[in-house]
Design an enzyme around this catalytic site. Structure first.
Site, PDB file in Angstrom:
ATOM      1  N   SER A 138      20.140 -33.272   1.818  1.00 56.79           N
ATOM      2  CA  SER A 138      19.655 -34.328   0.930  1.00 56.79           C
ATOM      3  C   SER A 138      20.336 -35.628   1.327  1.00 56.79           C
ATOM      4  O   SER A 138      21.457 -35.607   1.846  1.00 56.79           O
ATOM      5  CB  SER A 138      20.011 -34.004  -0.525  1.00 56.79           C
ATOM      6  OG  SER A 138      19.797 -35.135  -1.358  1.00 56.79           O
ATOM      7  N   TYR A 151      26.081 -31.248  -6.772  1.00 52.71           N
ATOM      8  CA  TYR A 151      24.955 -31.305  -5.827  1.00 52.71           C
ATOM      9  C   TYR A 151      25.362 -32.013  -4.539  1.00 52.71           C
ATOM     10  O   TYR A 151      25.096 -31.514  -3.430  1.00 52.71           O
ATOM     11  CB  TYR A 151      23.781 -32.023  -6.504  1.00 52.71           C
ATOM     12  CG  TYR A 151      22.500 -32.003  -5.717  1.00 52.71           C
ATOM     13  CD1 TYR A 151      21.670 -30.884  -5.716  1.00 52.71           C
ATOM     14  CD2 TYR A 151      22.100 -33.110  -4.969  1.00 52.71           C
ATOM     15  CE1 TYR A 151      20.485 -30.870  -5.001  1.00 52.71           C
ATOM     16  CE2 TYR A 151      20.918 -33.103  -4.254  1.00 52.71           C
ATOM     17  CZ  TYR A 151      20.105 -31.985  -4.268  1.00 52.71           C
ATOM     18  OH  TYR A 151      18.937 -31.972  -3.552  1.00 52.71           O
TER      19      TYR A 151
HETATM   20  P1  NAD Z   1      11.988 -27.130  -6.502  1.00 51.62           P
HETATM   21  O1  NAD Z   1      12.892 -26.964  -7.671  1.00 51.62           O
HETATM   22  O2  NAD Z   1      10.607 -27.652  -6.719  1.00 51.62           O
HETATM   23  O3  NAD Z   1      11.891 -25.759  -5.731  1.00 51.62           O
HETATM   24  C1  NAD Z   1      13.040 -25.017  -5.422  1.00 51.62           C
HETATM   25  C2  NAD Z   1      12.671 -23.552  -5.261  1.00 51.62           C
HETATM   26  O4  NAD Z   1      13.888 -22.832  -4.993  1.00 51.62           O
HETATM   27  C3  NAD Z   1      12.064 -22.940  -6.536  1.00 51.62           C
HETATM   28  O5  NAD Z   1      10.917 -22.187  -6.210  1.00 51.62           O
HETATM   29  C4  NAD Z   1      13.182 -22.042  -7.063  1.00 51.62           C
HETATM   30  O6  NAD Z   1      12.720 -20.901  -7.754  1.00 51.62           O
HETATM   31  C5  NAD Z   1      13.895 -21.648  -5.779  1.00 51.62           C
HETATM   32  N1  NAD Z   1      15.272 -21.196  -6.016  1.00 51.62           N
HETATM   33  C6  NAD Z   1      16.174 -21.725  -6.883  1.00 51.62           C
HETATM   34  N2  NAD Z   1      17.301 -21.004  -6.858  1.00 51.62           N
HETATM   35  C7  NAD Z   1      17.112 -20.001  -5.959  1.00 51.62           C
HETATM   36  C8  NAD Z   1      17.914 -18.912  -5.510  1.00 51.62           C
HETATM   37  N3  NAD Z   1      19.149 -18.718  -5.988  1.00 51.62           N
HETATM   38  N4  NAD Z   1      17.394 -18.080  -4.568  1.00 51.62           N
HETATM   39  C9  NAD Z   1      16.144 -18.267  -4.098  1.00 51.62           C
HETATM   40  N5  NAD Z   1      15.341 -19.260  -4.499  1.00 51.62           N
HETATM   41  C10 NAD Z   1      15.815 -20.120  -5.424  1.00 51.62           C
HETATM   42  O7  NAD Z   1      12.806 -28.071  -5.478  1.00 51.62           O
HETATM   43  P2  NAD Z   1      12.304 -29.086  -4.338  1.00 51.62           P
HETATM   44  O8  NAD Z   1      12.306 -30.442  -4.895  1.00 51.62           O
HETATM   45  O9  NAD Z   1      11.105 -28.565  -3.661  1.00 51.62           O
HETATM   46  O10 NAD Z   1      13.556 -29.008  -3.350  1.00 51.62           O
HETATM   47  C11 NAD Z   1      13.610 -28.122  -2.254  1.00 51.62           C
HETATM   48  C12 NAD Z   1      14.883 -28.426  -1.463  1.00 51.62           C
HETATM   49  O11 NAD Z   1      14.885 -29.785  -1.060  1.00 51.62           O
HETATM   50  C13 NAD Z   1      16.162 -28.227  -2.276  1.00 51.62           C
HETATM   51  O12 NAD Z   1      17.188 -27.727  -1.440  1.00 51.62           O
HETATM   52  C14 NAD Z   1      16.489 -29.624  -2.728  1.00 51.62           C
HETATM   53  O13 NAD Z   1      17.865 -29.793  -3.004  1.00 51.62           O
HETATM   54  C15 NAD Z   1      16.045 -30.421  -1.519  1.00 51.62           C
HETATM   55  N6  NAD Z   1      15.765 -31.828  -1.810  1.00 51.62           N
HETATM   56  C16 NAD Z   1      14.710 -32.184  -2.609  1.00 51.62           C
HETATM   57  C17 NAD Z   1      14.459 -33.541  -2.845  1.00 51.62           C
HETATM   58  C18 NAD Z   1      13.314 -34.011  -3.699  1.00 51.62           C
HETATM   59  O14 NAD Z   1      13.246 -35.222  -3.983  1.00 51.62           O
HETATM   60  N7  NAD Z   1      12.414 -33.153  -4.120  1.00 51.62           N
HETATM   61  C19 NAD Z   1      15.305 -34.500  -2.286  1.00 51.62           C
HETATM   62  C20 NAD Z   1      16.365 -34.101  -1.487  1.00 51.62           C
HETATM   63  C21 NAD Z   1      16.572 -32.755  -1.251  1.00 51.62           C
END
Ligand code: NAD
Length: 253
Positions: A138, A151
């Protein structure tokens, strides 16, 4: 083509987009998610489009689950070409109030989970003599808002883990890189029935040098590149996909 890819957190958001797009490109997709409902929904969507996928309910923080994930993926498809460590959670609370159990859980899912999945998949990739690992970090690994210690620390850890593994695993044919997304709007990818097209204010858009908020597809493009042989000379790196937010200098009024 004919590649096997494991996507953790593949049930929703960016992970779901990765699963669907890799499947469209004829990859065999292993969806690993802690959320059964979300995982089966992604599986269903891929199978309805006539493509190949398999859902394995997994908590990436649990070593037994991860061991079983890799074993089942091997039984199903016989190899693993690409691992995308995408599962992640957040917890945003003041340092003065937060219970350390929340810190521990964020580190366990985001950092320990990335380590565990990489450890078990790397064993298989080592035997294949070839593999690609992509860690979703991130921009919060690089800069912060207040109250984001858990985080930010987990994501900073992922960047360090990425260069450490790149050096350890390079000699056995495995490349390891990170993607650091900025603000990616995943609203439209939420579960069926909860879908919506998010509205962003002009200010939301214009604070990004490219003039818009990110989409899951922006991260998919970066992952396709890192997974391909075009990135054959690239390992241990972090691709920042954030519309320019982290390079924008801000002077307070
Ligand atoms: P999201 O919450 O929409 O999806 C995350 C998925 O991970 C969910 O399906 C959840 O059930 C699953 N999950 C959670 N804990 C888990 C575990 N212990 N084991 C297996 N699966 C698990 O999140 P997103 O926004 O799609 O983010 C995906 C990745 O991208 C994450 O690592 C997040 O930190 C990173 N990220 C997202 C953003 C953003 O703006 N969306 C920005 C920077 C980084």
């Amino acid at each position: 083509h004919d590649q096997v890819v494991i996507v953790t957190g593949g049930g929703q958001g960016i992970g779901r987009a990765l699963c669907c797009r890799f499947a469209e490109e004829e990859a065999k997709v292993v969806i690993a998610d802690i959320d059964r409902e979300a995982g089966f929904e992604t599986l269903d969507a891929i199978q309805k489009s006539g493509k190949e996928a398999h859902f394995i309910r997994t908590d990436v923080a649990d070593e037994d689950d991860v061991e079983r994930l890799v074993k089942e993926a091997m039984e199903q498809y016989g190899k693993v070409d690409i691992l995308i460590n995408n599962a992640g959670i957040g917890h945003f609370e003041s340092l003065f109030d937060i219970d350390v159990k929340h810190f521990d859980r964020v580190i366990a899912v985001n950092l320990r989970g990335t380590f565990l999945c990489s450890k078990y998949v790397a064993q298989v990739m080592k035997e294949q003599g070839r593999g690609v690992i992509i860690n979703i970090a991130s921009t919060r690994a690089l800069m912060s808002e207040a109250d984001s210690e858990s985080y930010a620390a987990s994501k900073g850890g992922i960047l360090a883990l990425t260069h450490a593994m790149a050096v350890s695993l390079g000699p056995v044919g495995i490349r390891v890189n990170a993607i650091s997304p900025g603000w990616i709007e995943t609203g439209q990818w939420k579960k069926a029935g909860e879908r919506y097209t998010p509205e962003h204010s002009e200010q939301d858009k214009l604070q990004h040098p490219v003039g818009r908020v990110g989409e899951p597809e922006d991260i998919v493009s970066a992952a396709f590149y890192l997974a391909s042989d075009d990135a054959g000379f690239m390992t241990g790196q972090n691709l920042v996909i954030d519309g320019g937010m982290t390079v924008k200098m801000i002077y307070e009024e």
